[in-house]
Design an enzyme around this catalytic site. Structure first.
Site: not given
Ligand code: IMP
Ligand code: MG
Length: 174
Positions: A41-42, A101, A150, A157
């Site tokens: 949803k982000g 991330d 974060f 969210d």
């Molecule tokens: P990745 O697979 O570790 O790159 O994670 C990506 C997903 O983790 C993002 O699409 C977000 O949904 C969630 N995420 C990572 N960091 C944050 C943050 O600081 N705040 C909120 N959601 C996060």
């Molecule tokens: Mg996301």
């Protein structure tokens, strides 16, 4: 435990940067049509604002993936919760994400979408936390690089809360 939100990027800063990215995409894809894929949803708030700033023809599709893990860390195991409605053959695809991330979600998703035969595929993220990268992903358009904190707001969210904040805030746990 209660959370305290502090502004990291104001509404004005975010909106101004989205306008710039929209202009950049419009230049880069001149004479073409772009197909934006929103990762729910982000990515939804970012995609809507960005799409309004793109001047070449735009089509949209949505997909939802979940990465298993705790609320603040992804595990690397990604499940498709909602797939795209339309095929990608011959399209100039731009994947729109809220944040990169560890890079696990995106590296999995991009590999899967490339297999569906798009003419081109690029990645556009509102936020990037480069310090946290575990898997290498090439990001074509980045709104802001942010420190390893974060964050919430503008689609992001914490436990499904705060997505509707019009700015990006850091969360401190009290
Ligand atoms: P990745 O697979 O570790 O790159 O994670 C990506 C997903 O983790 C993002 O699409 C977000 O949904 C969630 N995420 C990572 N960091 C944050 C943050 O600081 N705040 C909120 N959601 C996060
Ligand atoms: Mg996301």
């Amino acid at each position: 435990m209660t959370e305290k939100i502090s502004v990291l990027l104001s509404e004005e800063e975010v909106d101004a940067r989205i306008k710039e990215i929209g202009e950049q995409i419009s230049r880069d894809y001149e004479g073409k049509q772009v197909h934006l894929i929103c990762v729910l949803k982000g990515g939804s708030f970012f995609m809507c604002e960005l799409a309004k700033r793109i001047t070449v023809p735009v089509s949209l599709d949505f997909m939802s993936v979940s990465s298993y893990g705790s609320e603040t860390k992804s595990s690397g195991v990604v499940k498709i919760v909602k797939d795209l409605d339309e095929p990608l053959n011959g399209k100039h695809v731009i994947v729109i994400e809220d944040i990169v991330d560890s890079g696990r979600t995106l590296s999995y998703l991009l590999a899967m979408l490339k297999d569906r035969g798009p003419e081109s595929i690029s990645l556009c993220t509102l936020l990037d936390k480069p310090e946290r990268r575990v898997v290498d992903v090439h990001v074509d358009y980045t709104g802001f690089q942010i420190p390893d904190k974060f964050v919430v707001g503008y689609g992001l969210d914490y436990g499904q809360k705060y997505r509707n904040l019009p700015y990006i805030g850091t969360v401190e746990f009290e």
